[in-house]
Design an enzyme around this catalytic site. Structure first.
Site, mmCIF file in Angstrom:
data_model
loop_
_atom_site.group_PDB
_atom_site.id
_atom_site.type_symbol
_atom_site.label_atom_id
_atom_site.label_comp_id
_atom_site.label_asym_id
_atom_site.label_seq_id
_atom_site.Cartn_x
_atom_site.Cartn_y
_atom_site.Cartn_z
ATOM 1 C CB CYS A 1 1.902 -6.087 3.484
ATOM 2 S SG CYS A 1 3.392 -5.898 4.272
ATOM 3 C CG ASP A 2 -1.920 -2.655 4.306
ATOM 4 O OD1 ASP A 2 -1.209 -2.938 5.214
ATOM 5 O OD2 ASP A 2 -2.321 -1.600 4.172
ATOM 6 C CE LYS A 3 -6.125 -2.832 1.557
ATOM 7 N NZ LYS A 3 -4.943 -2.322 2.244
ATOM 8 C CD GLU B 1 -4.436 2.441 2.722
ATOM 9 O OE1 GLU B 1 -4.835 1.390 3.392
ATOM 10 O OE2 GLU B 1 -3.155 2.738 2.898
ATOM 11 C CG ASP C 1 -2.307 -0.570 0.799
ATOM 12 O OD1 ASP C 1 -2.215 -1.818 0.065
ATOM 13 O OD2 ASP C 1 -3.305 -0.450 1.457
ATOM 14 C CB CYS D 1 4.827 -0.146 7.940
ATOM 15 S SG CYS D 1 5.544 -0.021 6.225
ATOM 16 C CB SER E 1 -3.028 4.495 5.558
ATOM 17 O OG SER E 1 -2.079 3.957 6.256
#
Length: 563
Positions: free
Chosen positions: A119-121, A450, A78, A197, A476
């Site tokens: 990570c995110d998704k 985002e 992202d 992160c 985010s």
């Protein structure tokens, strides 16, 4: 075993021939076949090291008598896709990840799965696939990045930094509070290596909640990516999945309404990313469970906020880990009766048994506050409703300055993120303004981008305690300030945010849970009659298909369920 559909019997001789072509022995073919879903790539820092964890998982599977077979999954960074058209593809990737795992696991008749996201998704996508397939499964993430540093050795101002520090640095440079050379030095030191992160951003939020739900082992959410402990955890996950297979413990045995309640309670205590309000409903939908915005708000009102992790505070995930991690948070919430201890987990034991085995406790009361002295009496996320957001909007209230909790602001209207970003960095946004960004919802974007760049720029420009950002897009997990997203219905679905005009007064009342457009109903009706949605050419065939299938942010922006 399910895999016998592919490996056993006279008519499956051609199938065995193909398995022999992989280098498998007869003994390996007779054993349970375990799919190892590895999202490693050389693009995403959080996924750079996942091959090592996949090797550890496979070693664990073999130690416990299984045959691991690895296959890949895509993953989007992202941060790298932020503030350009690439971000339109981030949220949609969640559905592709879930669908592709379903395809591979069904086509190849695996007996069990170990899924390795970070990570995110990728995390929610894999959890959705786990529940949809309902095979004995376990998730082991790549773990968080260590925090970086700002300032040189011997510098009295030296402090922890992360990716958000860099995003905010762009605004600081624009207002003259930082030089470009200082920013470049920060960029080299804020992200010191592999891992998701380092703050309580979306990836770490979802990895922590995977542990909370019971689909990942204790330590999954906070054990740093670069440690040997993370490798050992991956090896243990490989061994544990074989035990789940033997005992026939499946994801739907774990994910019950009580597990949902645990997840939302820990979400509120940690002050997780607002993206959890998109991902948890989509995940639990795969289990046939309803998690709506009202449930989030109800739990938030009764769950104390125990942690102030970046971007809401100065602590990072490594600090949370050393303070006792997710088990310590759950144990503390249990003192107030906010955790269901009888929920089954992938350890083969209940939540209460796990907490007892771990002797879970808080070792740093500044990182994890007690329920008797929380950072705030309510949880990290609030759900707002009102004339601007009839179906709801989401804000990370734990990251909002006190002076912005209740405020009347003047609308500055933009039809895209790019338009807003130009105005913010151009010095055109002032105290008491509300940057309204619309046509960025799941369907209108399409893809629900985002808005980290605009929110970070507002903070960097020194306006974080005086300016709000309101959007039908999303934020985010690294966003702070009065950033109110997921405004539903979105503009592309005829929501009131599409009727806002320059200079309108918007009333924000986060404690009162309202978001009102201070315009008369007669005036709004006049605007509705004159309204026409701006034309948007969608070049991507995939995004055109996504826009037709996606549902509202208020229901998790999942695909429509047909039939």
């Amino acid at each position: 075993m399910r895999s016998k559909k592919m490996t056993e019997g006279l008519e499956k001789a051609p199938h065995r021939s193909l398995l022999y072509a992989l280098g498998l022995t007869r003994e390996e073919i007779r054993r349970p076949l375990v799919g190892v879903v590895n999202a490693a790539n050389e693009v995403v820092p959080g996924h750079l090291h996942l091959d090592r964890l996949a090797d550890a998982v496979k070693a664990g599977v073999r130690l416990a008598g299984g045959t691991p077979l690895e296959f890949p999954s895509i993953a989007v960074c992202d941060g790298l896709s932020m503030n350009h058209e690439g971000m339109k593809f981030s949220l949609p990737s969640r559905e592709i990840i879930a669908d592709s795992i379903e395809i591979m696991a069904t086509a190849h008749a695996f007996d069990a799965l170990v899924l390795i996201p970070n990570c995110d998704k990728c995390v929610p996508g894999m959890l959705m696939a786990m529940l949809r397939l309902n095979l004995p499964s376990i998730l082991i993430s790549g773990g968080p990045m260590l925090a970086g540093v700002r300032g040189g050795a011997g510098d009295d101002s030296r402090e922890a930094a992360d990716l958000i520090t860099v995003f905010e640095g762009v605004g600081r440079v624009k207002r003259g509070a930082m030089t470009e050379d200082e920013l470049e030095e920060l960029t080299e030191n804020a992200c010191p290596g592999c891992g998701s992160c380092s703050g309580m951003f979306t990836a770490n939020s979802m990895n922590c909640l995977s542990e909370t739900i019971g689909l990942a082992l204790p330590g999954n959410g906070t054990t740093p990516a670069v440690t040997a402990a993370r490798v050992r955890l991956a090896k243990t996950a490989g061994m544990r999945v074989m035990d789940l297979l033997e005992k026939n413990i499946r994801p739907l045995d774990i994910v019950t309404p009580k597990a949902v309640a645990n997840a939302v309670a820990v979400d509120m205590a940690l002050g997780c990313s607002t993206n959890t309000v998109l991902h948890l409903p989509a995940i639990f939908m795969e289990a046939g469970l309803d998690l709506n915005l009202d449930i989030f708000d109800e739990v938030s009102r009764t769950t104390p906020n125990l942690c102030k992790l970046s971007p809401a505070g100065r602590h990072h995930i490594e600090d949370l880990h050393l303070a006792g991690g997710i088990p310590a948070v759950m144990a503390e919430l249990s003192r107030k009766g906010l955790i269901n201890g009888d929920v089954m987990t992938v350890t083969g034991k209940t939540v209460a048994e796990n907490l007892a085995d771990l002797k879970a406790r808080i070792s740093n009361p500044e990182v994890i506050r007690s329920v008797d002295a929380p950072y705030s009496a309510q949880g990290g996320i609030a759900i707002l409703k009102g004339s601007l957001a009839p179906a709801g909007a989401v804000v990370k209230q734990s990251a909002v300055a006190p002076e912005m909790l209740r405020r009347d602001v003047k609308a500055r209207v933009f039809n895209s993120e790019e338009e807003a970003m130009e105005a913010i960095l151009g010095g055109k946004i002032h105290k008491n303004d509300a940057v309204v960004i619309r046509y960025e919802g799941p369907r209108g974007g399409p893809g629900m981008r985002e808005m980290l760049s605009p929110t970070a720029a507002i903070t960097g420009m020194g306006l974080g305690t005086d300016v709000a950002l309101l959007t039908d897009g999303r934020f985010s997990g690294g966003t702070n300030g009065a950033a109110i997203g997921h405004i539903s219905p979105e503009a592309a679905d005829g929501g009131p945010i599409g009727l806002v005009e320059e200079g309108d007064i918007i009333r924000i009342d986060i404690p009162g849970r309202t978001l009102e457009l201070c315009v008369s109903e007669q005036e709004l009706e006049r605007r509705r009659k004159a309204y026409s949605m701006p034309e948007k050419h969608i070049r991507s065939a995939f995004l055109r298909r996504y826009a037709r299938q996606v549902t509202s942010a208020a229901t998790g922006a999942a695909y429509k369920r047909q039939g």
